[in-house]
Design a protein around this motif. Structure first.
Motif, PDB file in Angstrom:
ATOM      1  N   LYS A 166       0.828  -1.205   0.000  1.00 28.10           N
ATOM      2  CA  LYS A 166       0.000   0.000   0.000  1.00 28.10           C
ATOM      3  C   LYS A 166       0.864   1.257   0.000  1.00 28.10           C
ATOM      4  O   LYS A 166       0.590   2.220  -0.735  1.00 28.10           O
ATOM      5  CB  LYS A 166      -0.929  -0.006   1.217  1.00 28.10           C
ATOM      6  N   PHE A 167       1.924   1.237   0.810  1.00 31.98           N
ATOM      7  CA  PHE A 167       2.831   2.378   0.848  1.00 31.98           C
ATOM      8  C   PHE A 167       3.553   2.546  -0.494  1.00 31.98           C
ATOM      9  O   PHE A 167       3.762   3.664  -0.971  1.00 31.98           O
ATOM     10  CB  PHE A 167       3.853   2.208   1.971  1.00 31.98           C
ATOM     11  N   GLY A 168       3.929   1.426  -1.115  1.00 33.17           N
ATOM     12  CA  GLY A 168       4.593   1.476  -2.411  1.00 33.17           C
ATOM     13  C   GLY A 168       3.708   2.078  -3.488  1.00 33.17           C
ATOM     14  O   GLY A 168       4.164   2.890  -4.307  1.00 33.17           O
ATOM     15  N   ILE A 169       2.436   1.689  -3.495  1.00 32.15           N
ATOM     16  CA  ILE A 169       1.479   2.252  -4.470  1.00 32.15           C
ATOM     17  C   ILE A 169       1.312   3.746  -4.238  1.00 32.15           C
ATOM     18  O   ILE A 169       1.268   4.539  -5.191  1.00 32.15           O
ATOM     19  CB  ILE A 169       0.134   1.510  -4.372  1.00 32.15           C
ATOM     20  N   LYS A 170       1.225   4.139  -2.972  1.00 25.04           N
ATOM     21  CA  LYS A 170       1.110   5.563  -2.642  1.00 25.04           C
ATOM     22  C   LYS A 170       2.329   6.339  -3.134  1.00 25.04           C
ATOM     23  O   LYS A 170       2.205   7.462  -3.639  1.00 25.04           O
ATOM     24  CB  LYS A 170       0.942   5.725  -1.132  1.00 25.04           C
ATOM     25  N   TYR A 171       3.502   5.734  -3.011  1.00 21.99           N
ATOM     26  CA  TYR A 171       4.743   6.374  -3.486  1.00 21.99           C
ATOM     27  C   TYR A 171       4.665   6.627  -4.988  1.00 21.99           C
ATOM     28  O   TYR A 171       4.995   7.712  -5.471  1.00 21.99           O
ATOM     29  CB  TYR A 171       5.932   5.457  -3.159  1.00 21.99           C
ATOM     30  N   ILE A 172       4.205   5.642  -5.737  1.00 15.96           N
ATOM     31  CA  ILE A 172       4.156   5.765  -7.199  1.00 15.96           C
ATOM     32  C   ILE A 172       3.081   6.745  -7.644  1.00 15.96           C
ATOM     33  O   ILE A 172       3.276   7.498  -8.609  1.00 15.96           O
ATOM     34  CB  ILE A 172       3.920   4.374  -7.839  1.00 15.96           C
ATOM     35  N   THR A 173       1.936   6.770  -6.942  1.00 15.41           N
ATOM     36  CA  THR A 173       0.854   7.672  -7.365  1.00 15.41           C
ATOM     37  C   THR A 173       1.239   9.145  -7.238  1.00 15.41           C
ATOM     38  O   THR A 173       0.602   9.997  -7.850  1.00 15.41           O
ATOM     39  CB  THR A 173      -0.430   7.414  -6.542  1.00 15.41           C
ATOM     40  N   ARG A 174       2.298   9.440  -6.477  1.00 19.32           N
ATOM     41  CA  ARG A 174       2.770  10.819  -6.389  1.00 19.32           C
ATOM     42  C   ARG A 174       3.156  11.365  -7.779  1.00 19.32           C
ATOM     43  O   ARG A 174       3.123  12.585  -8.002  1.00 19.32           O
ATOM     44  CB  ARG A 174       3.984  10.872  -5.447  1.00 19.32           C
ATOM     45  N   TYR A 175       3.451  10.479  -8.723  1.00 18.48           N
ATOM     46  CA  TYR A 175       3.920  10.920 -10.031  1.00 18.48           C
ATOM     47  C   TYR A 175       2.822  11.452 -10.935  1.00 18.48           C
ATOM     48  O   TYR A 175       3.085  11.813 -12.080  1.00 18.48           O
ATOM     49  CB  TYR A 175       4.736   9.796 -10.701  1.00 18.48           C
ATOM     50  N   TRP A 176       1.619  11.548 -10.405  1.00 14.35           N
ATOM     51  CA  TRP A 176       0.583  12.220 -11.191  1.00 14.35           C
ATOM     52  C   TRP A 176       0.936  13.699 -11.374  1.00 14.35           C
ATOM     53  O   TRP A 176       0.449  14.340 -12.311  1.00 14.35           O
ATOM     54  CB  TRP A 176      -0.793  12.063 -10.535  1.00 14.35           C
ATOM     55  N   TYR A 177       1.804  14.223 -10.526  1.00 15.03           N
ATOM     56  CA  TYR A 177       2.204  15.627 -10.646  1.00 15.03           C
ATOM     57  C   TYR A 177       2.948  15.925 -11.948  1.00 15.03           C
ATOM     58  O   TYR A 177       3.050  17.094 -12.334  1.00 15.03           O
ATOM     59  CB  TYR A 177       3.089  16.033  -9.453  1.00 15.03           C
ATOM     60  N   ILE A 178       3.481  14.906 -12.615  1.00 14.25           N
ATOM     61  CA  ILE A 178       4.185  15.177 -13.877  1.00 14.25           C
ATOM     62  C   ILE A 178       3.263  15.092 -15.095  1.00 14.25           C
ATOM     63  O   ILE A 178       3.682  15.410 -16.206  1.00 14.25           O
ATOM     64  CB  ILE A 178       5.393  14.243 -14.084  1.00 14.25           C
ATOM     65  N   LEU A 179       2.008  14.688 -14.896  1.00 11.24           N
ATOM     66  CA  LEU A 179       1.096  14.534 -16.040  1.00 11.24           C
ATOM     67  C   LEU A 179       0.882  15.822 -16.847  1.00 11.24           C
ATOM     68  O   LEU A 179       0.746  15.763 -18.073  1.00 11.24           O
ATOM     69  CB  LEU A 179      -0.246  13.974 -15.566  1.00 11.24           C
ATOM     70  N   PRO A 180       0.832  17.022 -16.219  1.00 12.91           N
ATOM     71  CA  PRO A 180       0.695  18.238 -17.031  1.00 12.91           C
ATOM     72  C   PRO A 180       1.796  18.410 -18.074  1.00 12.91           C
ATOM     73  O   PRO A 180       1.594  19.092 -19.085  1.00 12.91           O
ATOM     74  CB  PRO A 180       0.744  19.359 -15.990  1.00 12.91           C
ATOM     75  N   MET A 181       2.941  17.797 -17.863  1.00 10.57           N
ATOM     76  CA  MET A 181       4.034  17.872 -18.837  1.00 10.57           C
ATOM     77  C   MET A 181       3.588  17.352 -20.203  1.00 10.57           C
ATOM     78  O   MET A 181       3.902  17.948 -21.243  1.00 10.57           O
ATOM     79  CB  MET A 181       5.228  17.059 -18.324  1.00 10.57           C
ATOM     80  N   PHE A 182       2.859  16.242 -20.219  1.00  6.21           N
ATOM     81  CA  PHE A 182       2.399  15.656 -21.476  1.00  6.21           C
ATOM     82  C   PHE A 182       1.387  16.569 -22.166  1.00  6.21           C
ATOM     83  O   PHE A 182       1.387  16.709 -23.390  1.00  6.21           O
ATOM     84  CB  PHE A 182       1.774  14.281 -21.210  1.00  6.21           C
ATOM     85  N   VAL A 183       0.533  17.186 -21.365  1.00  7.10           N
ATOM     86  CA  VAL A 183      -0.473  18.113 -21.908  1.00  7.10           C
ATOM     87  C   VAL A 183       0.209  19.332 -22.515  1.00  7.10           C
ATOM     88  O   VAL A 183      -0.116  19.758 -23.629  1.00  7.10           O
ATOM     89  CB  VAL A 183      -1.466  18.542 -20.812  1.00  7.10           C
ATOM     90  N   ILE A 184       1.154  19.908 -21.779  1.00  4.72           N
ATOM     91  CA  ILE A 184       1.863  21.092 -22.262  1.00  4.72           C
ATOM     92  C   ILE A 184       2.589  20.776 -23.569  1.00  4.72           C
ATOM     93  O   ILE A 184       2.547  21.553 -24.522  1.00  4.72           O
ATOM     94  CB  ILE A 184       2.848  21.606 -21.190  1.00  4.72           C
ATOM     95  N   TYR A 185       3.243  19.627 -23.621  1.00  2.88           N
ATOM     96  CA  TYR A 185       3.988  19.240 -24.821  1.00  2.88           C
ATOM     97  C   TYR A 185       3.082  19.146 -26.048  1.00  2.88           C
ATOM     98  O   TYR A 185       3.417  19.630 -27.121  1.00  2.88           O
ATOM     99  CB  TYR A 185       4.686  17.901 -24.585  1.00  2.88           C
ATOM    100  N   THR A 186       1.927  18.517 -25.892  1.00  7.02           N
ATOM    101  CA  THR A 186       1.072  18.260 -27.053  1.00  7.02           C
ATOM    102  C   THR A 186       0.136  19.408 -27.390  1.00  7.02           C
ATOM    103  O   THR A 186      -0.299  19.528 -28.539  1.00  7.02           O
ATOM    104  CB  THR A 186       0.210  17.007 -26.815  1.00  7.02           C
ATOM    105  N   SER A 187      -0.190  20.283 -26.418  1.00  5.53           N
ATOM    106  CA  SER A 187      -1.352  21.158 -26.605  1.00  5.53           C
ATOM    107  C   SER A 187      -1.123  22.654 -26.436  1.00  5.53           C
ATOM    108  O   SER A 187      -1.984  23.440 -26.842  1.00  5.53           O
ATOM    109  CB  SER A 187      -2.470  20.721 -25.644  1.00  5.53           C
ATOM    110  N   ILE A 188      -0.028  23.084 -25.849  1.00 12.24           N
ATOM    111  CA  ILE A 188       0.141  24.523 -25.670  1.00 12.24           C
ATOM    112  C   ILE A 188       0.416  25.197 -27.020  1.00 12.24           C
ATOM    113  O   ILE A 188       1.155  24.666 -27.852  1.00 12.24           O
ATOM    114  CB  ILE A 188       1.275  24.839 -24.665  1.00 12.24           C
ATOM    115  N   ASP A 189      -0.233  26.337 -27.259  1.00 10.87           N
ATOM    116  CA  ASP A 189       0.059  27.113 -28.462  1.00 10.87           C
ATOM    117  C   ASP A 189       1.435  27.749 -28.337  1.00 10.87           C
ATOM    118  O   ASP A 189       1.858  28.130 -27.239  1.00 10.87           O
ATOM    119  CB  ASP A 189      -0.986  28.214 -28.650  1.00 10.87           C
TER     120      ASP A 189
END
Length: 404
Positions: free
Chosen positions: A82-105
């Motif tokens: 459970k602690f390990g899964i919680k550690y990995i879910t912290r990486y949702w903070y990098i998801l905006p990077m993919f959006v910025i790359y594909t979608s920013i004008d």
């Protein structure tokens, strides 16, 4: 409805707000980041966007690290899954990077950069208000005027901003802009050295050098500015900043009289513990959920004089932490991220230099803190990696158009 959102600049404006609030409010980051992701899906063309992401080799390096962390759950003790899964879910903070790359004008890339600098300016002004005791915030004082985040992270944000401003000073042809950038650089650098965060102060040297490296053509102007600052700023900080002088004196004392209950001593102790755990599990590590429990076990078995180290909730060294979690594969996966970003060939000198500033800041700061796990530093990386890669995408698109 979808078409109206798609045809508007809503997503671009939200990205700008996201950039503005990264230095100011973690709560608003937690609201804006999911909103950015939701709008990305609502705009549609998700398959085309995913295809764009697959073409960029840098994202493969991110995927490899996350895959290695996920895989390490297989050999994590069941009690720590459970602690390990919680550690990995912290990486949702990098998801905006993919959006910025594909979608920013393209026109919003410099706006987002300016929004971040504006957020840092506000943060700096509040910090000075605390330092000169015009502003009173519980838990903060003139000895620790870090208003919106821990002083270690704040120092990293300050030195990163100083690098961007120095880059603009070197590349700008406008005297008026150079004066503005020069004043901002001076105040942000002074703010760095009145704050107690030694990580950013240590980084200052490397960020200045990264600005120099980032320029394909090293000019007399860039050499003079960089080396003058390398000599002048530490001297002035030690002479005029009581906080900096005290922290440097403490650092010298801690090194000469090593105690594992001091900030430096605890980091040394953690690295020794991490080395021992890594040597016992060099290939696959101990698993993403077990790295802290194994630390405590090692201290109990071998280093009982380091009880303070036991209380720390991460290794204060991202390389050591990933090496403990996933062995040599975890360590190399993390290093590969920086190599992949550095290999991205950007022709715009200013943006290319920001690439070097980002890599040097995160990579070197990772020696003393969990820079690729703390939410604030992950958000900083997501924003600027996204902007750098978006700029690169537009450059590649323009090259293809001109070659047709």
């Amino acid at each position: 409805m979808i078409k109206s959102i798609k045809d508007s600049n809503i997503l671009n404006y939200i990205i700008v707000l996201y950039a503005f609030f990264i230095p100011l409010s973690l709560d608003l980051i937690r609201i804006l980041a999911p909103l950015i992701i939701i709008l990305w899906f609502v705009q549609g063309e998700v398959k085309a966007k995913i295809a764009l992401i697959k073409k960029e080799s840098f994202f493969l390096s991110i995927g490899i690290l996350l895959f290695v962390l996920l895989l390490s759950l297989l050999w994590t003790d069941i009690d720590n899954i459970k602690f390990g899964i919680k550690y990995i879910t912290r990486y949702w903070y990098i998801l905006p990077m993919f959006v910025i790359y594909t979608s920013i004008d393209k026109k919003f890339i410099p706006i987002a950069l300016s929004a971040f600098l504006t957020g840092m300016l506000i943060s700096e002004l509040v910090s000075y208000g605390i330092f000169f005791e015009f502003i009173h915030i519980e838990g903060l004082s003139s000895k620790n005027p870090s208003p919106f985040m821990h002083h270690t992270l704040y120092s990293v944000f300050l030195v990163f901003t100083a690098g961007i401003l120095l880059n603009r000073m070197i590349t700008s042809q406008s005297i008026k802009h150079n004066i503005i950038y020069g004043i901002f650089f001076t105040t942000i650098t002074a703010n760095l050295f009145i704050n107690p965060g030694r990580t950013g102060q240590f980084l200052f040297l490397f960020v200045l050098v990264s600005v120099l490296i980032g320029h394909y053509k090293i000019t007399a102007k860039s050499l003079f500015i960089t080396f003058s600052l390398l000599l002048l700023v530490p001297y002035l900080a030690f002479t005029f900043s009581p906080n900096f002088k005290t922290r440097m004196t403490q650092t010298y004392s801690n090194i000469n009289n090593l105690s594992y209950s001091t900030p430096i001593g605890s980091r040394v102790g953690l690295n020794i513990v991490a080395k021992d755990i890594f040597l016992q599990n060099p290939i696959i590590g101990v698993g993403v959920g077990d790295h802290l429990s194994k630390k405590d076990e090692m201290i109990q078995e071998k280093y009982q004089d380091r009880e303070y180290v036991k209380s720390l909730v991460h290794y204060h060294n991202q390389y050591a932490e990933f090496a403990v979690i996933a062995g040599i594969f975890g360590l190399l996966s993390y290093i590969f991220i920086f190599i992949s970003l550095i290999k991205t060939k950007i022709t715009d000198r200013r943006m290319n230099t920001i690439k070097y500033i980002l890599v040097s800041t995160i990579a070197i700061a990772s020696l003393s803190d969990a820079m690729f796990h703390l939410n604030r530093s992950l958000s900083l990386f997501a924003l600027f990696a996204g902007l750098i890669l978006a700029h690169y995408r537009y450059e590649q698109s323009e090259i293809k158009c001109t070659s047709i």
